[in-house]
Design a protein around this motif. Structure first.
Motif, mmCIF file in Angstrom:
data_model
loop_
_atom_site.group_PDB
_atom_site.id
_atom_site.type_symbol
_atom_site.label_atom_id
_atom_site.label_comp_id
_atom_site.label_asym_id
_atom_site.label_seq_id
_atom_site.Cartn_x
_atom_site.Cartn_y
_atom_site.Cartn_z
ATOM 1 N N CYS A 117 37.094 30.630 43.372
ATOM 2 C CA CYS A 117 38.127 31.652 43.591
ATOM 3 C C CYS A 117 37.960 32.254 44.984
ATOM 4 O O CYS A 117 37.482 33.382 45.159
ATOM 5 C CB CYS A 117 38.028 32.734 42.511
ATOM 6 S SG CYS A 117 38.307 32.093 40.852
ATOM 7 N N LYS A 118 38.330 31.479 45.966
ATOM 8 C CA LYS A 118 38.252 31.932 47.347
ATOM 9 C C LYS A 118 39.237 33.077 47.571
ATOM 10 O O LYS A 118 40.226 33.214 46.856
ATOM 11 C CB LYS A 118 38.586 30.791 48.303
ATOM 12 C CG LYS A 118 37.673 29.584 48.203
ATOM 13 C CD LYS A 118 38.145 28.492 49.147
ATOM 14 C CE LYS A 118 37.280 27.240 49.034
ATOM 15 N NZ LYS A 118 37.757 26.157 49.929
ATOM 16 N N THR A 119 38.951 33.877 48.596
ATOM 17 C CA THR A 119 39.890 34.933 48.964
ATOM 18 C C THR A 119 41.237 34.296 49.256
ATOM 19 O O THR A 119 41.341 33.412 50.102
ATOM 20 C CB THR A 119 39.394 35.692 50.212
ATOM 21 O OG1 THR A 119 38.122 36.270 49.928
ATOM 22 C CG2 THR A 119 40.375 36.781 50.607
ATOM 23 N N PRO A 120 42.296 34.703 48.551
ATOM 24 C CA PRO A 120 43.593 34.065 48.744
ATOM 25 C C PRO A 120 44.204 34.409 50.092
ATOM 26 O O PRO A 120 43.858 35.417 50.718
ATOM 27 C CB PRO A 120 44.434 34.630 47.589
ATOM 28 C CG PRO A 120 43.760 35.911 47.211
ATOM 29 C CD PRO A 120 42.312 35.738 47.505
ATOM 30 N N GLY A 145 37.184 38.919 43.046
ATOM 31 C CA GLY A 145 36.900 39.334 41.666
ATOM 32 C C GLY A 145 38.107 39.240 40.759
ATOM 33 O O GLY A 145 37.980 38.857 39.587
ATOM 34 N N TYR A 146 39.288 39.587 41.262
ATOM 35 C CA TYR A 146 40.495 39.513 40.434
ATOM 36 C C TYR A 146 40.761 38.073 40.006
ATOM 37 O O TYR A 146 41.054 37.805 38.832
ATOM 38 C CB TYR A 146 41.700 40.063 41.205
ATOM 39 C CG TYR A 146 43.019 39.746 40.529
ATOM 40 C CD1 TYR A 146 43.453 40.499 39.443
ATOM 41 C CD2 TYR A 146 43.809 38.684 40.956
ATOM 42 C CE1 TYR A 146 44.649 40.197 38.806
ATOM 43 C CE2 TYR A 146 45.002 38.379 40.330
ATOM 44 C CZ TYR A 146 45.426 39.138 39.260
ATOM 45 O OH TYR A 146 46.608 38.839 38.630
ATOM 46 N N LEU A 147 40.666 37.143 40.939
ATOM 47 C CA LEU A 147 40.931 35.746 40.609
ATOM 48 C C LEU A 147 39.883 35.192 39.648
ATOM 49 O O LEU A 147 40.208 34.377 38.776
ATOM 50 C CB LEU A 147 40.983 34.893 41.879
ATOM 51 C CG LEU A 147 42.101 35.219 42.877
ATOM 52 C CD1 LEU A 147 42.119 34.188 44.007
ATOM 53 C CD2 LEU A 147 43.469 35.269 42.195
ATOM 54 N N LEU A 187 39.025 33.370 34.020
ATOM 55 C CA LEU A 187 38.391 33.429 32.703
ATOM 56 C C LEU A 187 39.431 33.697 31.619
ATOM 57 O O LEU A 187 39.425 33.041 30.560
ATOM 58 C CB LEU A 187 37.318 34.514 32.680
ATOM 59 C CG LEU A 187 36.606 34.722 31.347
ATOM 60 C CD1 LEU A 187 35.865 33.464 30.920
ATOM 61 C CD2 LEU A 187 35.643 35.906 31.415
ATOM 62 N N GLU A 188 40.333 34.638 31.864
ATOM 63 C CA GLU A 188 41.337 34.967 30.859
ATOM 64 C C GLU A 188 42.270 33.788 30.596
ATOM 65 O O GLU A 188 42.681 33.556 29.462
ATOM 66 C CB GLU A 188 42.148 36.192 31.299
ATOM 67 C CG GLU A 188 41.342 37.492 31.298
ATOM 68 C CD GLU A 188 40.647 37.734 29.962
ATOM 69 O OE1 GLU A 188 41.321 37.620 28.918
ATOM 70 O OE2 GLU A 188 39.436 38.029 29.968
ATOM 71 N N MET A 189 42.609 33.033 31.643
ATOM 72 C CA MET A 189 43.469 31.854 31.464
ATOM 73 C C MET A 189 42.786 30.801 30.600
ATOM 74 O O MET A 189 43.402 30.203 29.709
ATOM 75 C CB MET A 189 43.842 31.275 32.828
ATOM 76 C CG MET A 189 44.824 32.130 33.626
ATOM 77 S SD MET A 189 45.036 31.562 35.341
ATOM 78 C CE MET A 189 45.859 29.977 35.084
#
Length: 358
Positions: free
Chosen positions: A155-158, A36-38, A43-45
């Motif tokens: 946005c996979k889990t890093p 979710g963070y990524l 979106l913000e980027m």
């Protein structure tokens, strides 16, 4: 307008910065994936770089995908920008599987020609709806269409290393200091959910000021349920009965669902059994990670522990443990017996089986 349908791609979060730096936006984006963070950061980027500064009240439109129609989205995309190079339209949580057949056909037709529009950036942003990678469902089909005319940001889990970099970057922004080793330790203690880690980091920053130490992490952060449940499994594997029951007590005191605890425990024992079988075929942890791919991404250390621990037990005991876990899962999901009692019974049976096998 751009002539012809443009072949785009699927990228991960790490590649998004370079994509944006190129300066030419895709006509359509799908922001999806597990983290979710990524997703929010992506979106913000995109908004920071491509959202119109001129007359944003006219040139920027945001829809709730659960409330809007495909016709409304198409009309907003087709509206010409006012005194700006392009418009931006953001659609949050459009579940293609939930729209009517007529609306879905319109969505297919609309996305089929969306790559020809260079006067608007359309972003489908998944707050909670996941875009399936499978091609057999509507979400998967929508993802495939967007890959043809735009860009899917997955946005996979890093990995732990990528999460460590995020923690170090966020700490530096606020003037706090944390070593790479301690940032990695935070992940081991608190889990890999980036949103939760950043919340824990903010708490540490307010308590510690400039320097965040290992002692402060131990004293002020909360171990994740995943980590605790994995430690519970590890204590069973290692024969530490007292520690296992203590962790189980903590999990129940925190009102953790027994089914969730059992799922994580089962994963640890499945890893152990797989490692035993792989070792018998002279395969290594790297071989196993390569075979199962994404399932073990970021879990290489735990996988190496499974190979180490599997040497201590027979195939028969590992099969017996897995059978016990399977029976407990069925009981938790079908029996009226209190879940706490069933889990305590499971631990007792597992320790007894291990002692009998010695």
């Amino acid at each position: 307008m751009v002539k012809g349908l443009k072949k785009m791609a699927e990228i991960n979060y790490g590649a998004l910065g370079g994509h944006i730096a190129a300066g030419k936006p895709s006509p359509v984006y799908l922001i999806c994936g597990d983290d979710g963070y990524l997703r929010r950061s992506s979106l913000e980027m995109l908004k920071e770089k491509f959202k119109p500064d001129v007359l944003p009240e006219f040139n920027y439109t945001e829809f709730d995908g659960a409330e809007c129609t495909v016709d409304q989205i198409a009309a907003a995309v087709d509206t010409l920008p006012m005194m700006a190079e392009r418009r931006m339209v953001v659609v949050k949580d459009l579940d293609a599987a939930a729209v009517s057949a007529d609306q879905y056909r319109k969505l297919e037709s609309f996305l089929g020609s969306a790559g020809n529009n260079d006067s608007c950036v359309l972003i489908f942003f998944n707050v909670s709806v996941r875009a399936s990678a499978k091609s057999g469902d509507r979400q998967g089909a929508m993802r495939g269409l967007i890959k043809k005319c735009g860009t899917v940001i997955n946005c996979k889990t890093p990995s732990p290393a990528e999460i460590t970099d995020i923690l170090l970057s966020e700490a530096a922004k606020s003037g706090a200091q944390i070593s790479r080793a301690d940032a990695a330790y935070m992940i081991e203690r608190c889990g890999s959910d980036v949103t939760n880690l950043l919340s824990e980091l903010a708490k540490l920053q307010s308590l510690c000021g400039g320097r965040i130490t290992r002692a402060a992490i131990d004293a002020n952060t909360t171990q994740s349920v995943d980590v605790k449940a994995y430690m519970l499994a590890s204590n069973v594997i290692s024969g530490r009965r007292g520690d296992a029951y203590r962790i189980m007590e903590e999990l129940f005191d925190e009102r953790t669902e027994p089914v969730a605890v059992l799922a994580i425990m089962s994963g640890a024992f499945i890893d152990l059994y797989r490692a035993k079988l792989a070792s018998g075929e002279r395969k290594t942890a790297d071989d196993m990670a390569s075979l199962f791919g994404e399932e073990y991404k970021g879990k290489e250390k735990r996988l190496s522990f499974s190979f180490r621990d599997s040497r201590r037990y027979s195939h028969a005991l590992l099969r017996e443990w897995c059978t016990m876990l399977c029976r407990a899962d069925a009981s938790l999901k079908s029996s009226r017996v209190d879940g706490r009692i069933l889990m305590e019974k499971l631990l007792a049976e597992m320790f007894t089986a291990a002692e009998a096998a010695r």
